[in-house]
Motif scaffolding. Structure first.
Motif, PDB file in Angstrom:
ATOM      1  N   GLU A 176      40.330 102.596   2.703  1.00  0.00           N
ATOM      2  CA  GLU A 176      39.508 103.379   1.789  1.00  0.00           C
ATOM      3  C   GLU A 176      38.800 102.448   0.804  1.00  0.00           C
ATOM      4  N   PHE A 177      37.558 102.795   0.505  1.00  0.00           N
ATOM      5  CA  PHE A 177      36.814 102.020  -0.479  1.00  0.00           C
ATOM      6  C   PHE A 177      35.930 102.933  -1.314  1.00  0.00           C
ATOM      7  N   PRO A 198      29.230  97.201 -20.691  1.00  0.00           N
ATOM      8  CA  PRO A 198      29.941  96.159 -19.939  1.00  0.00           C
ATOM      9  C   PRO A 198      31.454  96.325 -19.979  1.00  0.00           C
ATOM     10  N   GLU A 199      31.996  96.706 -21.117  1.00  0.00           N
ATOM     11  CA  GLU A 199      33.443  96.896 -21.223  1.00  0.00           C
ATOM     12  C   GLU A 199      33.922  98.049 -20.334  1.00  0.00           C
ATOM     13  N   LYS A 200      33.174  99.150 -20.340  1.00  0.00           N
ATOM     14  CA  LYS A 200      33.550 100.297 -19.511  1.00  0.00           C
ATOM     15  C   LYS A 200      33.390  99.983 -18.028  1.00  0.00           C
ATOM     16  N   ARG A 201      32.417  99.175 -17.669  1.00  0.00           N
ATOM     17  CA  ARG A 201      32.251  98.786 -16.266  1.00  0.00           C
ATOM     18  C   ARG A 201      33.497  98.061 -15.769  1.00  0.00           C
ATOM     19  N   GLY A 202      33.993  97.134 -16.584  1.00  0.00           N
ATOM     20  CA  GLY A 202      35.199  96.406 -16.200  1.00  0.00           C
ATOM     21  C   GLY A 202      36.410  97.309 -16.092  1.00  0.00           C
ATOM     22  N   LEU A 208      39.774 101.825 -10.480  1.00  0.00           N
ATOM     23  CA  LEU A 208      39.536 102.173  -9.077  1.00  0.00           C
ATOM     24  C   LEU A 208      40.274 101.237  -8.139  1.00  0.00           C
ATOM     25  N   ALA A 209      40.316  99.961  -8.507  1.00  0.00           N
ATOM     26  CA  ALA A 209      40.933  98.943  -7.645  1.00  0.00           C
ATOM     27  C   ALA A 209      42.442  99.138  -7.511  1.00  0.00           C
ATOM     28  N   GLU A 210      43.042  99.943  -8.352  1.00  0.00           N
ATOM     29  CA  GLU A 210      44.466 100.251  -8.206  1.00  0.00           C
ATOM     30  C   GLU A 210      44.727 101.067  -6.951  1.00  0.00           C
ATOM     31  N   ASP A 211      43.696 101.779  -6.455  1.00  0.00           N
ATOM     32  CA  ASP A 211      43.869 102.684  -5.318  1.00  0.00           C
ATOM     33  C   ASP A 211      43.076 102.296  -4.081  1.00  0.00           C
ATOM     34  N   VAL A 212      41.906 101.670  -4.269  1.00  0.00           N
ATOM     35  CA  VAL A 212      41.016 101.409  -3.130  1.00  0.00           C
ATOM     36  C   VAL A 212      40.295 100.080  -3.329  1.00  0.00           C
ATOM     37  N   THR A 213      39.667  99.616  -2.252  1.00  0.00           N
ATOM     38  CA  THR A 213      38.759  98.477  -2.344  1.00  0.00           C
ATOM     39  C   THR A 213      37.489  98.944  -3.052  1.00  0.00           C
ATOM     40  N   VAL A 214      36.943  98.085  -3.910  1.00  0.00           N
ATOM     41  CA  VAL A 214      35.786  98.479  -4.713  1.00  0.00           C
ATOM     42  C   VAL A 214      34.599  97.568  -4.412  1.00  0.00           C
ATOM     43  N   MET A 223      26.869  92.114 -13.458  1.00  0.00           N
ATOM     44  CA  MET A 223      28.317  92.102 -13.262  1.00  0.00           C
ATOM     45  C   MET A 223      28.823  90.691 -12.935  1.00  0.00           C
ATOM     46  N   ASP A 224      29.844  90.266 -13.652  1.00  0.00           N
ATOM     47  CA  ASP A 224      30.497  88.981 -13.383  1.00  0.00           C
ATOM     48  C   ASP A 224      31.684  89.248 -12.453  1.00  0.00           C
ATOM     49  N   PHE A 225      31.510  88.952 -11.188  1.00  0.00           N
ATOM     50  CA  PHE A 225      32.539  89.308 -10.204  1.00  0.00           C
ATOM     51  C   PHE A 225      33.742  88.373 -10.254  1.00  0.00           C
ATOM     52  N   SER A 226      33.634  87.292 -10.988  1.00  0.00           N
ATOM     53  CA  SER A 226      34.782  86.395 -11.107  1.00  0.00           C
ATOM     54  C   SER A 226      35.869  86.974 -11.999  1.00  0.00           C
ATOM     55  N   SER A 227      35.522  88.016 -12.749  1.00  0.00           N
ATOM     56  CA  SER A 227      36.471  88.562 -13.715  1.00  0.00           C
ATOM     57  C   SER A 227      36.919  89.981 -13.403  1.00  0.00           C
ATOM     58  N   VAL A 228      36.487  90.544 -12.263  1.00  0.00           N
ATOM     59  CA  VAL A 228      36.859  91.920 -11.926  1.00  0.00           C
ATOM     60  C   VAL A 228      37.350  91.984 -10.479  1.00  0.00           C
ATOM     61  N   PRO A 229      38.260  92.931 -10.166  1.00  0.00           N
ATOM     62  CA  PRO A 229      38.768  93.082  -8.794  1.00  0.00           C
ATOM     63  C   PRO A 229      37.821  93.901  -7.921  1.00  0.00           C
ATOM     64  N   ALA A 230      36.631  93.364  -7.697  1.00  0.00           N
ATOM     65  CA  ALA A 230      35.618  94.071  -6.920  1.00  0.00           C
ATOM     66  C   ALA A 230      34.772  93.078  -6.151  1.00  0.00           C
TER      67      ALA A 230
END
Length: 364
Positions: A176-177, A198-202, A208-214, A223-230
Protein backbone atom coordinates in the motif's frame (compact mmCIF):
# COMPACT_ATOMS: atom_id res chain seq x y z
CA UNK A 1 -11.10 22.68 -40.27
CA UNK A 2 -8.29 24.01 -38.11
CA UNK A 3 -8.55 24.24 -34.34
CA UNK A 4 -6.45 26.18 -31.85
CA UNK A 5 -6.18 24.97 -28.24
CA UNK A 6 -4.61 26.72 -25.25
CA UNK A 7 -2.81 24.75 -22.53
CA UNK A 8 -1.61 27.10 -19.81
CA UNK A 9 -1.12 24.35 -17.21
CA UNK A 10 -0.58 20.57 -17.19
CA UNK A 11 -4.26 20.08 -16.35
CA UNK A 12 -5.24 21.84 -19.58
CA UNK A 13 -3.17 19.36 -21.59
CA UNK A 14 -5.17 16.50 -20.12
CA UNK A 15 -8.43 18.40 -20.66
CA UNK A 16 -7.93 18.70 -24.41
CA UNK A 17 -5.44 16.01 -25.44
CA UNK A 18 -7.97 13.31 -26.37
CA UNK A 19 -10.14 15.75 -28.32
CA UNK A 20 -7.08 16.96 -30.24
CA UNK A 21 -6.13 13.39 -31.08
CA UNK A 22 -9.66 12.57 -32.24
CA UNK A 23 -9.91 15.68 -34.42
CA UNK A 24 -6.54 14.96 -36.03
CA UNK A 25 -7.59 11.36 -36.72
CA UNK A 26 -10.62 12.77 -38.54
CA UNK A 27 -8.32 14.80 -40.78
CA UNK A 28 -8.64 18.19 -39.10
CA UNK A 29 -5.75 20.45 -38.22
CA UNK A 30 -4.96 21.24 -34.59
CA UNK A 31 -2.35 23.42 -32.91
CA UNK A 32 -1.68 23.99 -29.21
CA UNK A 33 -0.44 27.32 -27.89
CA UNK A 34 1.29 26.30 -24.68
CA UNK A 35 2.80 27.94 -21.64
CA UNK A 36 6.02 26.52 -20.25
CA UNK A 37 4.70 25.92 -16.74
CA UNK A 38 5.35 22.91 -14.57
CA UNK A 39 5.28 19.76 -16.68
CA UNK A 40 3.04 21.20 -19.42
CA UNK A 41 5.62 20.78 -22.19
CA UNK A 42 6.63 17.31 -20.98
CA UNK A 43 3.02 16.20 -21.36
CA UNK A 44 2.64 17.75 -24.80
CA UNK A 45 5.77 15.94 -25.97
CA UNK A 46 4.64 12.66 -24.38
CA UNK A 47 1.29 12.76 -26.17
CA UNK A 48 2.91 14.01 -29.39
CA UNK A 49 0.66 17.06 -29.69
CA UNK A 50 1.70 19.80 -32.15
CA UNK A 51 2.44 22.90 -30.13
CA UNK A 52 4.09 26.30 -30.02
CA UNK A 53 5.29 27.82 -26.75
CA UNK A 54 3.98 31.34 -26.19
CA UNK A 55 5.97 31.95 -23.00
CA UNK A 56 7.02 30.65 -19.64
CA UNK A 57 5.80 31.06 -16.07
CA UNK A 58 7.60 30.34 -12.82
CA UNK A 59 5.77 29.19 -9.71
CA UNK A 60 6.18 32.56 -7.96
CA UNK A 61 3.14 34.83 -7.68
CA UNK A 62 4.85 37.80 -9.38
CA UNK A 63 6.02 35.83 -12.42
CA UNK A 64 2.77 36.22 -14.35
CA UNK A 65 2.76 40.03 -14.11
CA UNK A 66 6.29 40.19 -15.51
CA UNK A 67 5.61 37.79 -18.39
CA UNK A 68 2.12 38.92 -19.40
CA UNK A 69 3.03 41.47 -22.13
CA UNK A 70 5.34 39.07 -23.96
CA UNK A 71 2.78 36.27 -23.63
CA UNK A 72 0.13 38.37 -25.36
CA UNK A 73 2.44 39.55 -28.13
CA UNK A 74 3.28 35.97 -29.04
CA UNK A 75 -0.28 34.70 -28.66
CA UNK A 76 -1.82 37.32 -30.90
CA UNK A 77 0.88 36.91 -33.55
CA UNK A 78 0.68 33.11 -33.61
CA UNK A 79 -3.11 33.13 -33.65
CA UNK A 80 -3.17 35.49 -36.60
CA UNK A 81 -0.65 33.32 -38.45
CA UNK A 82 -2.53 30.08 -37.82
CA UNK A 83 -5.96 31.61 -38.52
CA UNK A 84 -8.03 28.85 -36.81
CA UNK A 85 -11.69 28.09 -37.47
CA UNK A 86 -12.41 27.62 -33.74
CA UNK A 87 -10.52 28.30 -30.51
CA UNK A 88 -10.71 26.29 -27.28
CA UNK A 89 -9.21 27.22 -23.95
CA UNK A 90 -9.91 27.93 -20.31
CA UNK A 91 -9.60 31.68 -19.79
CA UNK A 92 -8.38 35.06 -20.94
CA UNK A 93 -5.57 34.01 -23.28
CA UNK A 94 -7.91 32.00 -25.48
CA UNK A 95 -10.70 34.58 -25.24
CA UNK A 96 -8.47 37.46 -26.29
CA UNK A 97 -6.88 35.43 -29.10
CA UNK A 98 -10.27 35.51 -30.73
CA UNK A 99 -9.99 39.26 -31.21
CA UNK A 100 -7.50 38.83 -34.07
CA UNK A 101 -9.53 36.24 -35.97
CA UNK A 102 -13.15 35.56 -36.82
CA UNK A 103 -12.99 32.21 -35.03
CA UNK A 104 -15.50 31.61 -32.23
CA UNK A 105 -14.01 30.99 -28.78
CA UNK A 106 -15.17 28.22 -26.42
CA UNK A 107 -13.97 28.18 -22.82
CA UNK A 108 -14.23 25.32 -20.33
CA UNK A 109 -13.87 26.37 -16.70
CA UNK A 110 -14.68 24.92 -13.30
CA UNK A 111 -13.36 27.56 -10.87
CA UNK A 112 -16.05 29.93 -9.65
CA UNK A 113 -13.56 32.07 -7.73
CA UNK A 114 -11.45 33.24 -10.70
CA UNK A 115 -13.51 36.43 -10.84
CA UNK A 116 -10.96 38.61 -12.63
CA UNK A 117 -10.43 36.04 -15.36
CA UNK A 118 -14.18 35.73 -15.92
CA UNK A 119 -14.55 39.50 -16.07
CA UNK A 120 -11.89 39.99 -18.75
CA UNK A 121 -12.74 36.83 -20.72
CA UNK A 122 -16.52 36.91 -20.83
CA UNK A 123 -16.95 39.79 -23.33
CA UNK A 124 -14.79 37.93 -25.87
CA UNK A 125 -16.00 34.34 -25.40
CA UNK A 126 -18.71 32.91 -27.62
CA UNK A 127 -19.59 30.24 -25.07
CA UNK A 128 -18.63 28.95 -21.66
CA UNK A 129 -18.97 25.25 -20.83
CA UNK A 130 -18.94 24.40 -17.12
CA UNK A 131 -19.73 21.44 -14.87
CA UNK A 132 -23.28 21.11 -13.57
CA UNK A 133 -21.97 21.97 -10.09
CA UNK A 134 -20.59 25.37 -11.16
CA UNK A 135 -22.23 27.81 -8.77
CA UNK A 136 -22.06 30.99 -10.83
CA UNK A 137 -23.97 32.42 -13.80
CA UNK A 138 -21.69 33.61 -16.61
CA UNK A 139 -24.49 34.86 -18.85
CA UNK A 140 -26.78 33.65 -21.60
CA UNK A 141 -23.95 31.81 -23.42
CA UNK A 142 -23.03 29.80 -20.33
CA UNK A 143 -23.75 26.12 -21.07
CA UNK A 144 -23.68 23.22 -18.63
CA UNK A 145 -22.62 19.58 -18.92
CA UNK A 146 -23.17 16.91 -16.30
CA UNK A 147 -19.71 16.04 -15.03
CA UNK A 148 -16.34 17.65 -14.42
CA UNK A 149 -13.57 18.82 -16.71
CA UNK A 150 -11.58 15.75 -15.62
CA UNK A 151 -14.21 13.62 -17.38
CA UNK A 152 -12.36 14.50 -20.60
CA UNK A 153 -9.66 11.97 -19.67
CA UNK A 154 -10.86 9.98 -16.65
CA UNK A 155 -14.35 9.07 -17.85
CA UNK A 156 -14.56 5.26 -18.13
CA UNK A 157 -14.76 5.56 -21.92
CA UNK A 158 -11.47 7.51 -22.00
CA UNK A 159 -9.35 6.19 -19.13
CA UNK A 160 -7.03 3.22 -19.28
CA UNK A 161 -3.69 2.68 -17.48
CA UNK A 162 -0.59 3.20 -19.61
CA UNK A 163 1.88 1.00 -17.71
CA UNK A 164 2.35 -1.37 -14.80
CA UNK A 165 3.01 1.57 -12.53
CA UNK A 166 3.84 -0.55 -9.47
CA UNK A 167 6.92 -1.85 -11.24
CA UNK A 168 7.82 1.69 -12.25
CA UNK A 169 7.45 2.90 -8.66
CA UNK A 170 9.29 -0.03 -7.17
CA UNK A 171 6.44 -1.18 -4.92
CA UNK A 172 5.15 -4.71 -4.53
CA UNK A 173 1.82 -5.96 -5.90
CA UNK A 174 0.19 -5.80 -2.45
CA UNK A 175 2.22 -2.91 -1.01
CA UNK A 176 0.00 0.00 0.00
CA UNK A 177 1.15 3.51 -0.76
CA UNK A 178 -0.15 7.05 -0.41
CA UNK A 179 0.49 10.12 -2.56
CA UNK A 180 0.95 13.57 -1.08
CA UNK A 181 0.42 16.39 -3.59
CA UNK A 182 1.80 19.81 -2.64
CA UNK A 183 0.83 23.04 -4.39
CA UNK A 184 3.27 25.84 -5.22
CA UNK A 185 0.40 28.39 -5.01
CA UNK A 186 1.95 30.37 -7.84
CA UNK A 187 -1.04 30.82 -10.18
CA UNK A 188 -3.06 34.04 -10.33
CA UNK A 189 -6.09 32.34 -8.77
CA UNK A 190 -3.93 31.22 -5.82
CA UNK A 191 -3.10 34.73 -4.67
CA UNK A 192 -4.10 35.09 -1.01
CA UNK A 193 -4.44 31.34 -0.50
CA UNK A 194 -2.20 28.74 1.07
CA UNK A 195 -1.94 25.09 2.04
CA UNK A 196 0.32 22.98 4.25
CA UNK A 197 3.21 24.83 5.90
CA UNK A 198 6.67 23.21 5.71
CA UNK A 199 6.26 21.97 9.29
CA UNK A 200 2.86 20.43 8.56
CA UNK A 201 4.20 18.79 5.39
CA UNK A 202 6.83 16.99 7.45
CA UNK A 203 4.35 15.95 10.12
CA UNK A 204 1.89 14.68 7.51
CA UNK A 205 4.49 12.53 5.75
CA UNK A 206 5.74 11.08 9.04
CA UNK A 207 2.19 10.14 10.10
CA UNK A 208 1.36 8.48 6.77
CA UNK A 209 4.68 6.63 6.70
CA UNK A 210 3.70 4.79 9.88
CA UNK A 211 1.18 2.81 7.79
CA UNK A 212 2.17 2.96 4.11
CA UNK A 213 4.88 3.90 1.64
CA UNK A 214 4.65 7.60 0.83
CA UNK A 215 5.32 9.35 -2.48
CA UNK A 216 5.38 13.14 -2.66
CA UNK A 217 4.55 15.15 -5.78
CA UNK A 218 5.76 18.66 -4.94
CA UNK A 219 4.88 21.31 -7.51
CA UNK A 220 7.27 23.83 -5.95
CA UNK A 221 10.16 21.36 -5.49
CA UNK A 222 10.58 22.56 -1.88
CA UNK A 223 10.47 19.22 -0.06
CA UNK A 224 13.77 18.08 1.46
CA UNK A 225 13.58 14.31 1.07
CA UNK A 226 16.69 13.73 3.15
CA UNK A 227 14.72 14.60 6.26
CA UNK A 228 11.38 12.82 5.69
CA UNK A 229 10.35 9.14 5.29
CA UNK A 230 9.06 9.62 1.75
CA UNK A 231 10.10 9.19 -1.86
CA UNK A 232 9.71 11.80 -4.59
CA UNK A 233 7.27 10.91 -7.33
CA UNK A 234 9.89 10.97 -10.07
CA UNK A 235 8.16 9.07 -12.86
CA UNK A 236 7.08 10.86 -16.01
CA UNK A 237 4.16 13.14 -15.10
CA UNK A 238 1.98 11.38 -17.68
CA UNK A 239 2.04 8.33 -15.38
CA UNK A 240 0.71 10.18 -12.35
CA UNK A 241 -2.87 9.04 -12.96
CA UNK A 242 -1.70 5.43 -13.19
CA UNK A 243 -0.12 5.84 -9.76
CA UNK A 244 -3.12 7.66 -8.37
CA UNK A 245 -5.44 4.84 -9.44
CA UNK A 246 -3.28 2.33 -7.54
CA UNK A 247 -2.80 4.46 -4.41
CA UNK A 248 -4.61 3.78 -1.15
CA UNK A 249 -4.93 7.50 -0.40
CA UNK A 250 -4.26 10.99 -1.74
CA UNK A 251 -3.67 13.92 0.61
CA UNK A 252 -3.34 17.26 -1.15
CA UNK A 253 -3.40 21.00 -0.64
CA UNK A 254 -4.00 21.44 -4.36
CA UNK A 255 -7.21 21.10 -6.37
CA UNK A 256 -7.28 19.14 -9.63
CA UNK A 257 -5.69 15.93 -8.36
CA UNK A 258 -8.39 15.61 -5.70
CA UNK A 259 -11.10 15.46 -8.35
CA UNK A 260 -8.94 13.07 -10.37
CA UNK A 261 -8.60 10.76 -7.37
CA UNK A 262 -12.37 10.73 -6.91
CA UNK A 263 -12.96 9.82 -10.57
CA UNK A 264 -10.41 7.00 -10.25
CA UNK A 265 -11.95 5.64 -7.05
CA UNK A 266 -9.10 6.63 -4.71
CA UNK A 267 -9.96 8.21 -1.33
CA UNK A 268 -8.74 11.80 -1.17
CA UNK A 269 -8.32 14.46 1.48
CA UNK A 270 -8.14 18.10 0.39
CA UNK A 271 -6.91 20.80 2.75
CA UNK A 272 -6.18 24.42 1.88
CA UNK A 273 -7.59 27.88 2.50
CA UNK A 274 -10.18 27.46 -0.29
CA UNK A 275 -12.03 24.97 1.91
CA UNK A 276 -15.03 26.44 3.72
CA UNK A 277 -17.73 28.95 2.82
CA UNK A 278 -17.72 29.80 -0.86
CA UNK A 279 -15.81 26.66 -1.87
CA UNK A 280 -16.07 25.38 -5.44
CA UNK A 281 -19.16 23.36 -6.31
CA UNK A 282 -17.35 20.30 -7.65
CA UNK A 283 -15.60 19.68 -4.33
CA UNK A 284 -18.83 20.14 -2.41
CA UNK A 285 -20.58 17.54 -4.57
CA UNK A 286 -17.74 15.04 -4.37
CA UNK A 287 -17.81 15.30 -0.58
CA UNK A 288 -21.59 14.81 -0.52
CA UNK A 289 -21.08 11.66 -2.57
CA UNK A 290 -18.53 10.40 -0.03
CA UNK A 291 -15.61 10.37 -2.48
CA UNK A 292 -13.43 13.09 -0.91
CA UNK A 293 -12.99 15.01 2.33
CA UNK A 294 -12.57 18.80 2.45
CA UNK A 295 -10.86 19.58 5.77
CA UNK A 296 -9.46 22.92 6.92
CA UNK A 297 -8.03 21.81 10.29
CA UNK A 298 -4.72 19.96 10.09
CA UNK A 299 -5.50 17.67 13.04
CA UNK A 300 -8.63 16.55 11.19
CA UNK A 301 -6.51 15.74 8.14
CA UNK A 302 -4.22 13.50 10.18
CA UNK A 303 -7.12 11.75 11.93
CA UNK A 304 -9.04 11.11 8.69
CA UNK A 305 -5.93 9.84 6.89
CA UNK A 306 -5.17 7.43 9.72
CA UNK A 307 -8.76 6.19 9.71
CA UNK A 308 -8.84 5.57 5.95
CA UNK A 309 -5.54 3.70 5.96
CA UNK A 310 -6.56 1.47 8.86
CA UNK A 311 -10.15 0.70 7.89
CA UNK A 312 -10.90 -2.59 6.09
CA UNK A 313 -12.75 -2.61 2.76
CA UNK A 314 -12.06 1.01 1.78
CA UNK A 315 -10.84 0.18 -1.74
CA UNK A 316 -13.99 -1.79 -2.58
CA UNK A 317 -16.20 0.88 -1.02
CA UNK A 318 -14.63 3.65 -3.12
CA UNK A 319 -14.75 1.56 -6.29
CA UNK A 320 -18.48 1.13 -5.81
CA UNK A 321 -19.07 4.82 -5.09
CA UNK A 322 -17.00 5.82 -8.12
CA UNK A 323 -18.99 3.55 -10.42
CA UNK A 324 -22.30 4.87 -9.12
CA UNK A 325 -21.16 8.48 -9.37
CA UNK A 326 -19.99 8.19 -13.00
CA UNK A 327 -23.11 6.42 -14.27
CA UNK A 328 -24.72 9.66 -15.52
CA UNK A 329 -21.64 11.76 -16.23
CA UNK A 330 -20.78 12.91 -19.73
CA UNK A 331 -17.68 11.96 -21.70
CA UNK A 332 -16.34 15.51 -22.05
CA UNK A 333 -13.94 14.63 -24.86
CA UNK A 334 -16.88 13.46 -26.95
CA UNK A 335 -18.71 16.69 -26.14
CA UNK A 336 -15.73 18.89 -27.11
CA UNK A 337 -15.38 17.07 -30.44
CA UNK A 338 -19.08 17.52 -31.16
CA UNK A 339 -18.90 21.24 -30.33
CA UNK A 340 -15.86 21.52 -32.60
CA UNK A 341 -17.42 19.75 -35.57
CA UNK A 342 -21.15 20.54 -35.28
CA UNK A 343 -22.12 24.21 -35.35
CA UNK A 344 -25.58 23.37 -33.98
CA UNK A 345 -24.34 21.33 -31.02
CA UNK A 346 -24.65 24.08 -28.43
CA UNK A 347 -28.37 24.42 -29.15
CA UNK A 348 -28.95 21.02 -27.55
CA UNK A 349 -26.78 21.80 -24.52
CA UNK A 350 -28.64 23.39 -21.60
CA UNK A 351 -27.62 26.79 -20.31
CA UNK A 352 -26.93 27.52 -16.69
CA UNK A 353 -30.33 29.21 -16.53
CA UNK A 354 -32.25 26.21 -17.94
CA UNK A 355 -30.27 23.28 -16.53
CA UNK A 356 -32.10 23.04 -13.21
CA UNK A 357 -35.41 22.76 -15.06
CA UNK A 358 -34.30 19.64 -16.95
CA UNK A 359 -34.64 16.01 -15.85
CA UNK A 360 -31.36 14.55 -14.55
CA UNK A 361 -31.85 10.98 -15.78
CA UNK A 362 -30.21 11.72 -19.13
CA UNK A 363 -26.55 12.86 -19.07
CA UNK A 364 -25.94 16.17 -20.85
Amino acid sequence: MDYLFFTNTPAHVHLYRNAIEELRERGHGALVLARDYGCTLDLLDYYDLPHVVYGELATSKCSLARQLPSHYRTILRKTREYDPDKIFGVGAYAAHAGTVTDAPVFLITDSENTHLDHAISRPFADAYLTPHTFDKDLGEDHHVFRGFKECAYLHPEEWEPQTDVRDELGVGPDEEFAIVRLNAFGSHHDVGHDGFTPEKRGTLVERLAEDVTVFVSDEGDAMDFSSVPARPFDLHPALLHDALAEASLLVADTQTMVTEAALLGTPAIRSNSFVGDGDMGNFAELEREGLIYNLRAFDAVLDRATDLLSRAGVADEWARKREEFLEDKVNLTDLVVRVATDRTMLRSLPTKRTYNLMPTETPI
